[in-house]
Design a protein around this motif. Sequence first.
Motif, PDB file in Angstrom:
ATOM      1  N   VAL A  79      -3.776  34.306  16.671  1.00 40.10           N
ATOM      2  CA  VAL A  79      -3.163  32.707  16.105  1.00 40.10           C
ATOM      3  C   VAL A  79      -2.090  32.702  17.799  1.00 40.10           C
ATOM      4  O   VAL A  79      -1.816  31.586  18.039  1.00 40.10           O
ATOM      5  N   LEU A 105      -4.724  30.137  12.764  1.00 32.36           N
ATOM      6  CA  LEU A 105      -3.327  29.669  11.279  1.00 32.36           C
ATOM      7  C   LEU A 105      -3.902  29.575   9.366  1.00 32.36           C
ATOM      8  O   LEU A 105      -3.222  30.979   8.521  1.00 32.36           O
ATOM      9  N   VAL A 152       3.937  34.061  12.854  1.00 32.58           N
ATOM     10  CA  VAL A 152       3.517  35.331  12.100  1.00 32.58           C
ATOM     11  C   VAL A 152       3.650  36.316  11.897  1.00 32.58           C
ATOM     12  O   VAL A 152       3.168  37.134  11.213  1.00 32.58           O
ATOM     13  N   ALA A 173      -4.675  33.506   9.449  1.00 31.75           N
ATOM     14  CA  ALA A 173      -3.065  34.832   9.056  1.00 31.75           C
ATOM     15  C   ALA A 173      -2.498  34.155   7.364  1.00 31.75           C
ATOM     16  O   ALA A 173      -2.591  35.559   7.318  1.00 31.75           O
ATOM     17  N   PHE A 174      -2.836  32.942   7.149  1.00 27.13           N
ATOM     18  CA  PHE A 174      -2.591  32.474   5.955  1.00 27.13           C
ATOM     19  C   PHE A 174      -3.330  33.752   5.108  1.00 27.13           C
ATOM     20  O   PHE A 174      -2.530  34.337   3.885  1.00 27.13           O
ATOM     21  N   LEU A 212      -2.415  38.060  14.737  1.00 24.97           N
ATOM     22  CA  LEU A 212      -1.094  38.129  15.428  1.00 24.97           C
ATOM     23  C   LEU A 212      -2.209  37.415  16.577  1.00 24.97           C
ATOM     24  O   LEU A 212      -1.434  36.093  17.471  1.00 24.97           O
ATOM     25  N   TRP A 215       3.799  29.539  17.079  1.00 26.74           N
ATOM     26  CA  TRP A 215       3.728  30.508  15.656  1.00 26.74           C
ATOM     27  C   TRP A 215       3.441  31.156  15.600  1.00 26.74           C
ATOM     28  O   TRP A 215       2.907  31.992  14.554  1.00 26.74           O
TER      29      TRP A 215
END
Length: 85
Positions: A45, A5, A57, A8-9, A42, A53
């Motif tokens: 995650v 995560l 995303v 991804a952020f 992706l 989640w």
Amino acid sequence: MNLALGTAFLWLIVANVAAMLPSKDHHWRRAFALIVVGIPILGWVTWTAGPIWGMVVLAAGASVLRWPLIYLVRWLRRKAAEPAE
């Protein structure tokens, strides 16, 4: 927050900064690079944090890369409307 995560952020921050910088090719080269990097993130995650989640995303990535997605949908519609040979 797990590492997937966080990655991804970080991808979202890089994508937004890349969109703010000027580009001669209307950001297409950057969009393709973001897609190539974003798809494995992706999957990561979704694998580590779960499908909810993963969908979050996916929605965030689709909002950032909306024009390549719009052009893909238009292309698919044109292909579906063509008569079969």
